[in-house]
Design an enzyme around this catalytic site. Structure first.
Site: not given
Length: 262
Positions: A29, A83, A155
């Site tokens: 990131n 967040d 799934d």
């Protein structure tokens, strides 16, 4: 100085900034935080923008979209995001939150950007794990996936839901990238009896859409107005916003009619 937000591969927005406040990079990131005259601070995380003055819009919408359609919200799972303001909103309910994020370097770099960073991290009902395997095996009332999940992740996560649990995921904006939303709804419909797209009404600075999915809980039929009215210290979310989030123009109703499950 300018920064550019990619809305779609063919559409971009530019924002005036005054200075760069932070630049942090990890293996997976990149986080940059800028000072802006019009929007306060702007965080750019992997080319996606977060506006400090408007963090409450997404966090309130997603938290209470789940919380106000469920009688109880005892166990919540948040994956694939940073967040912490979302967790702050969810603590308005009597709930425990498992927050899965492996990149602690980037998460901790949001310390001055998220207004309730310390409050959330120090809450006794907040568990931060680096991966799902680090958590106790349990079933959740609400699962929030803050990146678009592939069909294999769908799934796996749906197996962690209670029978009346709610799964909310980020998707492409239905108006800007309707084919991507159509495919996401189709995939979600493979696992859930309810799969409905929504957006944040009046949010002009976002390219995000979302999907509300469940085995049996419906985002409109099961909406509990008294729970909405009882919420304190919310600036964006109310019953009108909740219902408007699912409204679609006529042309998109036609596009999604074979994929929406309600």
């Amino acid at each position: 100085m300018w920064i550019t937000q990619e809305i779609t591969p063919y559409l971009r927005k530019e924002y005036t900034i005054e200075a760069k406040l932070l630049d942090v990079r990890s293996e997976h990131n990149i986080l940059e935080i800028f000072k802006s005259k019009d929007f306060g601070e702007i965080a750019m995380l992997n080319r996606q923008l977060l506006f400090k003055n408007f963090l409450h819009i997404e966090s309130e919408l997603l938290a209470h979209m789940g919380g106000c359609t469920k009688k109880e919200l005892k166990e919540v799972l948040i994956v694939d995001g940073f967040d912490l303001e979302l967790a702050h909103q969810l603590f308005k309910y009597d709930t425990h939150i498992d927050f899965v994020q492996a990149d602690e370097k980037i998460l901790d770099s949001f310390i001055s950007f998220f207004p309730h960073f310390h409050e959330v991290k120090n809450n006794k009902n907040f568990t931060h794990a680096k991966q799902l395997l680090d958590l106790d095996i349990k079933k959740y009332d609400l699962i929030l996936c803050l990146q678009e999940p592939d069909i294999h992740k769908m799934d796996g996560l749906k197996r962690m839901l209670k029978e009346d649990g709610v799964f909310i995921s980020v998707a492409k904006h239905p108006l800007l990238e309707h084919v991507s939303m159509q495919n996401a709804l189709k995939n979600m419909g493979e696992f859930f009896s309810v799969a409905m797209p929504f957006v944040a009404p009046l949010r002009i600075l976002s390219n995000k859409g979302y999907i509300y999915a469940s085995f049996k809980t419906h985002p409109l039929k099961d909406l509990m107005a008294p729970k909405i009215e009882a919420l304190k210290s919310v600036r964006y979310y109310n019953e009108d916003i909740h219902r408007a989030a699912f409204a679609l123009p006529k042309n998109l109703q036609e596009v999604f009619k074979d994929n929406i499950k309600s």
